[in-house]
Enzyme design. Structure first.
Site, PDB file in Angstrom:
ATOM      1  N   GLU A   1       0.865  -1.166   0.000  1.00 41.17           N
ATOM      2  CA  GLU A   1       0.000   0.000   0.000  1.00 41.17           C
ATOM      3  C   GLU A   1       0.908   1.223   0.000  1.00 41.17           C
ATOM      4  OE1 GLU A   1      -2.040  -3.388   1.831  1.00 41.17           O
ATOM      5  OE2 GLU A   1      -0.284  -2.327   2.562  1.00 41.17           O
TER       6      GLU A   1
ATOM      7  N   TYR B   1       7.325   1.505  -8.291  1.00 42.05           N
ATOM      8  CA  TYR B   1       6.634   0.217  -8.238  1.00 42.05           C
ATOM      9  C   TYR B   1       6.113  -0.190  -9.615  1.00 42.05           C
ATOM     10  CZ  TYR B   1       6.831   1.313  -3.248  1.00 42.05           C
ATOM     11  OH  TYR B   1       7.251   1.648  -1.993  1.00 42.05           O
TER      12      TYR B   1
END
Length: 93
Positions: free
Chosen positions: A52, A64
């Site tokens: 998260e 990411y």
């Protein structure tokens, strides 16, 4: 920099934290840390990585995504009132 990951023998590892001291950002440290914890998770038997990230952390989200993480959904107020999280996942092969 620092990183933490939780992989309790399950198939899915959960990245708890990744951080780099501000003066050393942009030097590939976070990417190297991500590679280390991914290798570790694979060695533990994980087949996927989850995380998260605050939805306004565009640098982290860009990192990411560059590593193959896909956006799954938003968790409202995950980091506190008005601080939503983007949930991301990487399938390991």
């Amino acid at each position: 920099g620092y990183a933490g990951v939780f992989a309790p023998g399950a198939t899915e590892a959960d990245i708890l934290t990744v951080g780099v001291v501000p003066d050393h950002r942009g030097k590939g440290i976070a990417k190297a840390l991500m590679a280390l914890i991914t290798d570790w998770a694979i060695a533990q038997g994980s087949t996927a990585m989850m995380l998260e990230v605050k939805i306004d952390n565009v640098d982290a989200i860009g990192l990411y995504e560059s590593l193959g993480y896909l956006k799954l959904n938003i968790r409202n107020n995950y980091f506190g009132a008005g601080l939503d999280a983007q949930v991301m996942r990487l399938e390991l092969s």
